[in-house]
Write a protein that holds these residues in place. Structure first.
Motif, PDB file in Angstrom:
ATOM      1  N   TRP A 130      58.419 -69.127 -36.958  1.00  0.00           N
ATOM      2  CA  TRP A 130      57.939 -70.284 -36.193  1.00  0.00           C
ATOM      3  C   TRP A 130      56.566 -70.782 -36.650  1.00  0.00           C
ATOM      4  O   TRP A 130      55.690 -71.075 -35.837  1.00  0.00           O
ATOM      5  CB  TRP A 130      57.894 -69.954 -34.696  1.00  0.00           C
ATOM      6  CG  TRP A 130      59.165 -69.382 -34.163  1.00  0.00           C
ATOM      7  CD1 TRP A 130      59.443 -68.061 -33.969  1.00  0.00           C
ATOM      8  CD2 TRP A 130      60.345 -70.108 -33.789  1.00  0.00           C
ATOM      9  NE1 TRP A 130      60.721 -67.899 -33.481  1.00  0.00           N
ATOM     10  CE2 TRP A 130      61.299 -69.150 -33.358  1.00  0.00           C
ATOM     11  CE3 TRP A 130      60.681 -71.459 -33.764  1.00  0.00           C
ATOM     12  CZ2 TRP A 130      62.573 -69.511 -32.913  1.00  0.00           C
ATOM     13  CZ3 TRP A 130      61.947 -71.815 -33.322  1.00  0.00           C
ATOM     14  CH2 TRP A 130      62.872 -70.851 -32.899  1.00  0.00           C
TER      15      TRP A 130
ATOM     16  N   ALA B 196      55.132 -73.070 -30.294  1.00  0.00           N
ATOM     17  CA  ALA B 196      55.669 -71.818 -29.770  1.00  0.00           C
ATOM     18  C   ALA B 196      54.860 -70.607 -30.205  1.00  0.00           C
ATOM     19  O   ALA B 196      54.576 -69.714 -29.397  1.00  0.00           O
ATOM     20  CB  ALA B 196      57.122 -71.653 -30.207  1.00  0.00           C
TER      21      ALA B 196
ATOM     22  N   LEU C 118      61.113 -71.438 -26.326  1.00  0.00           N
ATOM     23  CA  LEU C 118      62.419 -70.861 -26.649  1.00  0.00           C
ATOM     24  C   LEU C 118      63.385 -70.960 -25.470  1.00  0.00           C
ATOM     25  O   LEU C 118      64.612 -70.937 -25.664  1.00  0.00           O
ATOM     26  CB  LEU C 118      62.267 -69.414 -27.113  1.00  0.00           C
ATOM     27  CG  LEU C 118      62.136 -69.260 -28.649  1.00  0.00           C
ATOM     28  CD1 LEU C 118      60.901 -69.970 -29.169  1.00  0.00           C
ATOM     29  CD2 LEU C 118      62.130 -67.796 -29.060  1.00  0.00           C
TER      30      LEU C 118
ATOM     31  N   TRP D 105      67.050 -72.422 -25.938  1.00  0.00           N
ATOM     32  CA  TRP D 105      68.240 -71.713 -25.470  1.00  0.00           C
ATOM     33  C   TRP D 105      69.227 -72.670 -24.802  1.00  0.00           C
ATOM     34  O   TRP D 105      70.446 -72.564 -24.995  1.00  0.00           O
ATOM     35  CB  TRP D 105      67.846 -70.603 -24.494  1.00  0.00           C
ATOM     36  CG  TRP D 105      69.035 -69.845 -23.984  1.00  0.00           C
ATOM     37  CD1 TRP D 105      69.759 -70.111 -22.853  1.00  0.00           C
ATOM     38  CD2 TRP D 105      69.673 -68.739 -24.617  1.00  0.00           C
ATOM     39  NE1 TRP D 105      70.805 -69.235 -22.727  1.00  0.00           N
ATOM     40  CE2 TRP D 105      70.775 -68.370 -23.808  1.00  0.00           C
ATOM     41  CE3 TRP D 105      69.425 -68.019 -25.776  1.00  0.00           C
ATOM     42  CZ2 TRP D 105      71.620 -67.317 -24.124  1.00  0.00           C
ATOM     43  CZ3 TRP D 105      70.260 -66.962 -26.096  1.00  0.00           C
ATOM     44  CH2 TRP D 105      71.344 -66.621 -25.281  1.00  0.00           C
TER      45      TRP D 105
ATOM     46  N   ARG E  27      70.486 -73.120 -29.591  1.00  0.00           N
ATOM     47  CA  ARG E  27      70.743 -71.697 -29.373  1.00  0.00           C
ATOM     48  C   ARG E  27      71.374 -71.057 -30.611  1.00  0.00           C
ATOM     49  O   ARG E  27      71.025 -69.927 -30.985  1.00  0.00           O
ATOM     50  CB  ARG E  27      71.666 -71.533 -28.168  1.00  0.00           C
ATOM     51  CG  ARG E  27      71.864 -70.095 -27.723  1.00  0.00           C
ATOM     52  CD  ARG E  27      72.901 -70.027 -26.610  1.00  0.00           C
ATOM     53  NE  ARG E  27      72.593 -70.975 -25.542  1.00  0.00           N
ATOM     54  CZ  ARG E  27      73.473 -71.391 -24.640  1.00  0.00           C
ATOM     55  NH1 ARG E  27      74.724 -70.955 -24.691  1.00  0.00           N
ATOM     56  NH2 ARG E  27      73.124 -72.244 -23.697  1.00  0.00           N
TER      57      ARG E  27
ATOM     58  N   LEU F  28      68.743 -70.500 -33.152  1.00  0.00           N
ATOM     59  CA  LEU F  28      67.873 -69.412 -32.720  1.00  0.00           C
ATOM     60  C   LEU F  28      68.477 -68.059 -33.095  1.00  0.00           C
ATOM     61  O   LEU F  28      67.775 -67.166 -33.587  1.00  0.00           O
ATOM     62  CB  LEU F  28      67.657 -69.487 -31.207  1.00  0.00           C
ATOM     63  CG  LEU F  28      66.903 -68.314 -30.560  1.00  0.00           C
ATOM     64  CD1 LEU F  28      65.471 -68.248 -31.080  1.00  0.00           C
ATOM     65  CD2 LEU F  28      66.917 -68.439 -29.036  1.00  0.00           C
TER      66      LEU F  28
ATOM     67  N   ASP G 270      65.980 -66.236 -35.562  1.00  0.00           N
ATOM     68  CA  ASP G 270      65.162 -65.209 -34.909  1.00  0.00           C
ATOM     69  C   ASP G 270      66.056 -64.356 -34.013  1.00  0.00           C
ATOM     70  O   ASP G 270      66.044 -64.477 -32.782  1.00  0.00           O
ATOM     71  CB  ASP G 270      64.053 -65.878 -34.083  1.00  0.00           C
ATOM     72  CG  ASP G 270      63.049 -64.885 -33.514  1.00  0.00           C
ATOM     73  OD1 ASP G 270      63.280 -63.669 -33.619  1.00  0.00           O
ATOM     74  OD2 ASP G 270      62.023 -65.327 -32.944  1.00  0.00           O
TER      75      ASP G 270
ATOM     76  N   SER H 222      64.479 -62.430 -30.904  1.00  0.00           N
ATOM     77  CA  SER H 222      64.216 -63.238 -29.713  1.00  0.00           C
ATOM     78  C   SER H 222      65.519 -63.657 -29.043  1.00  0.00           C
ATOM     79  O   SER H 222      65.614 -63.693 -27.807  1.00  0.00           O
ATOM     80  CB  SER H 222      63.398 -64.476 -30.089  1.00  0.00           C
ATOM     81  OG  SER H 222      62.113 -64.101 -30.543  1.00  0.00           O
ATOM     82  N   TYR H 223      66.526 -63.975 -29.840  1.00  0.00           N
ATOM     83  CA  TYR H 223      67.822 -64.340 -29.268  1.00  0.00           C
ATOM     84  C   TYR H 223      68.353 -63.202 -28.395  1.00  0.00           C
ATOM     85  O   TYR H 223      68.850 -63.436 -27.280  1.00  0.00           O
ATOM     86  CB  TYR H 223      68.825 -64.652 -30.381  1.00  0.00           C
ATOM     87  CG  TYR H 223      70.199 -65.013 -29.868  1.00  0.00           C
ATOM     88  CD1 TYR H 223      70.548 -66.341 -29.640  1.00  0.00           C
ATOM     89  CD2 TYR H 223      71.155 -64.027 -29.599  1.00  0.00           C
ATOM     90  CE1 TYR H 223      71.808 -66.676 -29.151  1.00  0.00           C
ATOM     91  CE2 TYR H 223      72.411 -64.348 -29.110  1.00  0.00           C
ATOM     92  CZ  TYR H 223      72.729 -65.680 -28.883  1.00  0.00           C
ATOM     93  OH  TYR H 223      73.974 -66.002 -28.390  1.00  0.00           O
TER      94      TYR H 223
END
Length: 765
Positions: free
Chosen positions: A340, A345, A356, A360, A381, A384, A388, A391-392
């Motif tokens: 990022w 963020a 995030l 999502w 999503r 994401l 990452d 984080s997901y």
């Protein structure tokens, strides 16, 4: 000239004629008369006079949600005079309520809300431009408490308050001022969150906002929704033509330079109230009135701002820290691996969570590359999960994956760009502050963490420690501290004079109500540089002079975490930013802490005793010991050798030449300044032998015949001391000549013998 004399004479005559009336207590005819008291309606309404063309008050109330007196006018009036306690007096029974004046500039709790506000119009933000034509609100903060069992009365000096045509308001007294709710309508979501607004918001907007909240909190098995409901979390919706700063919980500290946002997040410090603009809830686009359109047509600000409360209240207040720890690990992973980059963020953990959250739910705007500074190509999503996955995996635990937001937010944001790019975060540029004026400049005390930079603020924000009156907050605004400095010691005072940061025990610190005392070591702090971070020359530990304990966060760095005192190795690393100099220099400007060791003799002189560490103005234990002290680069001057932090290092038989840096032969000039970037430094004193003047012969010395006592022959003088000791008497004669003759005779004899030996040797050859 004649007219002037006539005028002066007329004034004098008038004064003389008025004198008897004044003496007998009659009122001058020119004095303004105040109308009878005006009763305020139970709903706060005030009847106006249609025959009066000057400005009039239409509504008065004190609101329940926060400590504000609200006075509504029928037009724009002088925005300074309308909120000035000089013109506004609020009494509660026999007590006068303390009203907070508006400062000439900077953040304020007292403000006049009006689209014609001249101070706001002069800023780039102009955050009041969108306000409706009929809103003219004097919002005046107050302190203390109001007892509604006693009458509440407002006295207004209207003659000092004028409209744009210069017409005055009336001097008036308003009785029976009510205390009312700012919010006049509300709905409660299925997950227990109250969504509320004033009468300007359409009821159907509240229903739509509530539906969005329920989707965000749908995964109730996490316990997040229940935790938020238990804390009384709510969402305040404000009308499209209003701004976020009208929300009572977000009104304090109004920053005239802050732009017109579409919502703010909730946390325990603001009664867990998040806010959102009606125009974003409705996703209004293409309206002929631009003020009705959202500035974020592809970005759901409700999900983002309410997301702050999801984390700060729903997760961070849980006794079980599992979710908190997992989120922090996800953010730390993103930060340290360069995910990022150049986005809003990655700036701090709060914005990471909120941004995030929008990603999502597929309601985040995108940018084609990674140079925007706010957004990126990753905005869904699915992206994401690929970009990452750590984080997901976290957000999958707290948010539903099978629900869609209600219309009009059921249509996801456009997703045209994609990318997989990493770059380690660029650090904020920092420089040494120049021309620092301790005692006058404003300072920010902050710490840099993976979660972002946090500053020490003057309020109780830690729900777990409500008795503590200082906590940390994400850096914002200007500094709130004033710092005095003396020989390595800092006194940290509230810039508004409300107290001095002090150690009140070995674990607790406070500031409010503590008066400055120069003799109290509990009010003094030493900034000891952290030499383990050479790339960060401005950070160090704040050590209390009284107990040697370090100022530290009581928990992991986050908004609202309070401060405590711990051991030196537990201490948080702090930086002292001179925000006054930051503004002047154009780059964040900091005090540079330096550890300086002073040695009384150069290393090529005799061996030195071990260094003694001095704290502040306390000198080394012995006058000739080396001393080590933590100082501010901007406050350090080379000491006088007779007063090295209280010790006199002068040496008999030597002259002090000056100071030099160890391993450098150059003597430093008296105005020498510690070089930028230095965290530790050793200085040594340089000496030269004092010049000695040879003694001169005194003609009156004993043994000099000319200087003998009168009437006494040197040859006959007796030595009483010798007689007393039974020694042979001294004659007083000078035997130097006799000794010299004997020595010469011996030398002559030796010479003759040497010559004879040489002659004998020559004959044998």
């Amino acid at each position: 000239m004649t007219r002037s004399r006539y005028t002066a004479g007329g004034a004098l005559a008038t004064a003389l004629l008025m004198t008897p009336a004044l003496l007998f207590g009659a009122s001058p005819a020119a004095a303004a008369e105040t109308d009878s008291p005006i009763n305020v309606g139970a709903d706060g309404s005030v009847a106006t006079d249609p025959a009066y063309d000057g400005p009039q008050i239409t509504e008065i109330r004190v609101i329940n949600e926060q400590k504000y007196l609200e006075i509504y006018w029928d037009r724009y009036v002088d925005e300074i005079e309308a909120v000035s306690p000089s013109n506004i007096t609020l009494t509660n029974g026999d007590e006068t309520v303390a009203l907070t004046p508006k400062p000439a500039s900077g953040r304020t709790d007292t403000i006049f809300f009006d689209q014609n506000n001249k101070q706001m119009a002069a800023t780039d933000a102009n955050s009041m431009e969108r306000l409706p034509d009929d809103l003219h609100l004097a919002s005046i903060a107050y302190t203390g408490t109001i007892d509604m069992s006693k009458p509440l009365t407002l006295t207004v000096t209207g003659s000092a308050i004028v409209d744009e045509q210069g017409r005055q308001a009336k001097d008036a007294v308003y009785t029976d001022v009510p205390k009312l709710d700012y919010y006049t309508q509300s709905v409660t979501t299925e997950t227990g969150i109250v969504v509320k607004a004033n009468a300007r918001v359409a009821p159907e907007t509240l229903t739509l906002a509530a539906e969005q909240v329920d989707v965000e909190l749908a995964k109730t098995e996490t316990g997040i929704a229940q935790q938020m409901a238990d804390f009384g979390c709510s969402l305040a919706v404000y009308a499209s033509r209003e701004n976020a700063y009208l929300i009572p919980e977000h009104r304090g500290g109004y920053d005239p330079e802050m732009y017109d946002v579409e919502g703010y997040g909730g946390s325990t410090y603001n009664n867990c109230v998040s806010s959102i603009s009606e125009r974003n809830v409705l996703r209004t686009r293409g309206n002929a009135d631009p003020f009705l359109n959202t500035s974020y047509p592809n970005e759901n600000i409700l999900i983002h701002e309410f997301g702050h409360a999801v984390r700060l209240v729903g997760i961070e207040t849980m006794d079980d820290t599992t979710l908190s720890d997992e989120f922090y690990a996800a953010y730390e992973n993103a930060y340290l691996t360069g995910l990022w980059p150049n986005t809003y963020a990655i700036g701090n953990s709060d914005e990471f969570f909120a941004t995030l959250s929008a990603i999502w739910f597929n309601v985040m705007a995108e940018k084609p590359d990674w140079s925007d500074g706010v957004r990126s190509p990753i905005n869904t999503r699915a992206e994401l999960k690929e970009y990452d996955p750590t984080s997901y995996a976290f957000f999958e635990k707290i948010y539903p994956a099978d629900l869609t937001l209600p219309a009009p937010w059921d249509e996801p944001a456009p997703d045209e760009y994609h990318g997989d790019y990493t770059e380690l975060p660029e650090q904020e540029p920092r420089v040494s502050a120049t021309d620092v004026e301790f005692g006058r400049d404003l300072f920010r005390i902050s710490t840099q963490t993976v979660s972002g930079d946090f500053q020490i603020d003057r309020f109780a924000g830690d729900a777990n420690h409500p008795d503590r009156d200082v906590c940390v907050w994400f850096t914002w605004g200007d500094g709130v501290w004033s710092i005095d400095y003396d020989n390595g010691l800092y006194t940290i005072s509230a810039s508004d004079g409300s107290g001095v940061l002090s150690a009140i025990s070995d674990t607790e610190v406070r500031y409010a109500g503590i008066e400055a005392d120069a003799t109290d070591d509990a009010q003094k702090w030493r900034l000891s540089p952290d030499t383990s971070t050479p790339d960060a020359p401005f950070d160090g530990q704040l050590i209390n002079e009284a107990n040697g304990r370090a100022l530290t966060l009581s928990d992991r760095a986050a908004t609202g975490v309070s401060l405590t005192l711990g051991t030196a190795d537990e201490g948080t690393r702090w930086m002292l930013e001179d925000t006054t100099r930051t503004e002047a220099q154009g780059t964040a400007a900091y005090i540079t802490p330096v550890t300086v060791t002073l040695t009384p003799r150069a290393q090529d002189a005799e061996a030195e005793p071990a260094a003694t560490r001095a704290t502040g103005v306390h000198a080394a234990a012995a006058a000739q010991d080396a001393v080590t002290i933590d100082v501010a680069q901007q406050g350090f001057t080379l000491p006088d050798i007779t007063d090295v932090f209280g010790a006199d290092w002068s040496r008999d038989g030597y002259t002090f030449s000056g100071w030099r840096v160890v391993s450098d032969d150059s003597i430093l000039p008296a105005d020498w300044v510690i070089p930028d970037g230095t965290t530790a430094l050793s200085l040594e004193a340089v000496w030269e032998p004092a010049s000695v003047t040879p003694p001169t012969t005194d003609p009156a010395e004993p043994g000099d015949a000319d200087g003998a006592d009168e009437g006494t022959s040197p040859g006959n003088a007796a030595d009483p001391a010798s007689d007393a000791a039974g020694e042979l008497p001294r004659t007083g004669a000078d035997i130097a000549g006799t000794v010299a003759a004997a020595v010469l005779a011996l030398m002559a004899g030796a010479g003759l013998m040497l010559m004879r030996r040489r002659n004998s040797a020559g004959n044998r050859q």
